[in-house]
Design a protein around this motif. Structure first.
Motif, mmCIF file in Angstrom:
data_model
loop_
_atom_site.group_PDB
_atom_site.id
_atom_site.type_symbol
_atom_site.label_atom_id
_atom_site.label_comp_id
_atom_site.label_asym_id
_atom_site.label_seq_id
_atom_site.Cartn_x
_atom_site.Cartn_y
_atom_site.Cartn_z
ATOM 1 N N GLN A 39 0.949 -1.246 0.065
ATOM 2 C CA GLN A 39 -0.154 -0.119 0.232
ATOM 3 C C GLN A 39 0.887 1.285 -0.009
ATOM 4 O O GLN A 39 1.702 1.456 0.872
ATOM 5 C CB GLN A 39 -0.953 0.093 1.265
ATOM 6 C CG GLN A 39 -2.036 1.111 1.214
ATOM 7 C CD GLN A 39 -3.102 1.074 2.225
ATOM 8 O OE1 GLN A 39 -2.913 0.140 2.819
ATOM 9 N NE2 GLN A 39 -4.315 1.689 1.910
ATOM 10 N N LEU A 42 -1.889 7.264 -0.253
ATOM 11 C CA LEU A 42 -3.087 7.606 -0.836
ATOM 12 C C LEU A 42 -3.525 6.874 -1.986
ATOM 13 O O LEU A 42 -4.341 6.943 -2.883
ATOM 14 C CB LEU A 42 -2.869 9.089 -1.622
ATOM 15 C CG LEU A 42 -2.475 9.974 -0.394
ATOM 16 C CD1 LEU A 42 -2.118 11.326 -1.386
ATOM 17 C CD2 LEU A 42 -3.407 10.487 0.479
ATOM 18 N N LYS A 43 -3.022 5.312 -1.959
ATOM 19 C CA LYS A 43 -3.440 4.416 -2.913
ATOM 20 C C LYS A 43 -4.025 3.263 -2.119
ATOM 21 O O LYS A 43 -3.806 3.042 -1.063
ATOM 22 C CB LYS A 43 -2.436 3.924 -3.551
ATOM 23 C CG LYS A 43 -1.851 4.882 -4.668
ATOM 24 C CD LYS A 43 -0.663 4.543 -5.439
ATOM 25 C CE LYS A 43 -0.301 5.395 -6.615
ATOM 26 N NZ LYS A 43 0.641 4.961 -7.636
ATOM 27 N N GLU A 44 -4.893 2.435 -2.937
ATOM 28 C CA GLU A 44 -5.402 1.277 -2.261
ATOM 29 C C GLU A 44 -4.427 0.252 -2.211
ATOM 30 O O GLU A 44 -3.374 0.006 -2.915
ATOM 31 C CB GLU A 44 -6.690 0.747 -2.941
ATOM 32 C CG GLU A 44 -7.841 1.680 -3.199
ATOM 33 C CD GLU A 44 -9.036 1.241 -3.818
ATOM 34 O OE1 GLU A 44 -10.176 1.730 -3.692
ATOM 35 O OE2 GLU A 44 -9.165 -0.216 -4.271
ATOM 36 N N ARG A 45 -4.456 -0.622 -1.143
ATOM 37 C CA ARG A 45 -3.832 -1.822 -1.111
ATOM 38 C C ARG A 45 -4.135 -2.886 -2.210
ATOM 39 O O ARG A 45 -5.053 -3.012 -2.710
ATOM 40 C CB ARG A 45 -4.360 -2.524 0.266
ATOM 41 C CG ARG A 45 -3.224 -3.765 0.455
ATOM 42 C CD ARG A 45 -3.641 -4.525 1.950
ATOM 43 N NE ARG A 45 -5.069 -5.045 1.656
ATOM 44 C CZ ARG A 45 -5.551 -5.317 2.792
ATOM 45 N NH1 ARG A 45 -5.107 -5.084 4.165
ATOM 46 N NH2 ARG A 45 -6.935 -5.882 2.688
ATOM 47 N N GLU A 46 -2.865 -3.206 -2.708
ATOM 48 C CA GLU A 46 -2.905 -4.256 -3.939
ATOM 49 C C GLU A 46 -2.231 -5.444 -3.639
ATOM 50 O O GLU A 46 -1.217 -5.447 -2.984
ATOM 51 C CB GLU A 46 -2.192 -3.568 -5.284
ATOM 52 C CG GLU A 46 -0.735 -3.303 -5.067
ATOM 53 C CD GLU A 46 -0.402 -2.865 -6.466
ATOM 54 O OE1 GLU A 46 -0.948 -3.104 -7.515
ATOM 55 O OE2 GLU A 46 0.632 -2.066 -6.458
ATOM 56 N N GLU A 89 8.041 3.574 -8.235
ATOM 57 C CA GLU A 89 6.591 3.213 -7.978
ATOM 58 C C GLU A 89 6.510 2.107 -7.273
ATOM 59 O O GLU A 89 5.198 1.746 -6.833
ATOM 60 C CB GLU A 89 5.781 3.172 -9.648
ATOM 61 C CG GLU A 89 6.262 2.260 -10.569
ATOM 62 C CD GLU A 89 7.219 3.089 -11.420
ATOM 63 O OE1 GLU A 89 7.943 3.988 -11.155
ATOM 64 O OE2 GLU A 89 7.137 2.616 -12.916
ATOM 65 N N ALA A 92 6.209 1.550 -1.184
ATOM 66 C CA ALA A 92 5.065 1.267 -0.531
ATOM 67 C C ALA A 92 5.472 0.704 0.862
ATOM 68 O O ALA A 92 6.414 0.246 1.174
ATOM 69 C CB ALA A 92 4.231 0.350 -1.231
#
Length: 120
Positions: A39, A42-46, A89, A92
């Protein structure tokens, strides 16, 4: 009670490598499918990668295919995530997860997370 502890996160330059580890205690490791999630702010967990009880199957997010590899050592109760060719990128918090299902949709148990930061 399943307890998961991740390690191996840190700061690395783009193009570098890291290996994350996650140790499971409290239950029989080989009875759990294991997953790695991440995660970013500001992003969803993937879901990044997952592996079956004895490594019978693996699954990867498209964004990491060819760069990351998940593996497990049932004699050490540990799952690994080898991360190569890291990109900014990929930055996380990475979480390890465990579930007794053959191919989990949701995971019951989670670690506390380890930060991975990739500098450009």
């Amino acid at each position: 009670q399943v307890h998961l502890v991740e390690s191996g996160g840190g700061l690395v330059q783009a193009g570098g490598s890291l290996r994350l580890s996650c140790a499971l205690s409290g239950r029989t490791f080989s009875s759990y499918a294991m997953g790695w999630f991440r995660q970013a702010p500001l992003k969803e967990r993937e879901k990044v990668a997952a592996i079956g009880w004895n490594g019978e199957w693996t699954d990867y997010a498209d964004s990491v295919k060819g760069r990351f590899a998940i593996s497990r050592d049932n004699t050490k109760n540990t799952v690994y995530l080898q991360m190569n060719s890291l990109k900014p990128e990929d930055t996380a918090v990475y979480y390890c997860a465990a579930d007794p299902s053959w191919e989990p949709r949701d995971y019951d148990y989670w670690g506390q997370g380890t930060q991975v930061t990739v500098s450009s």
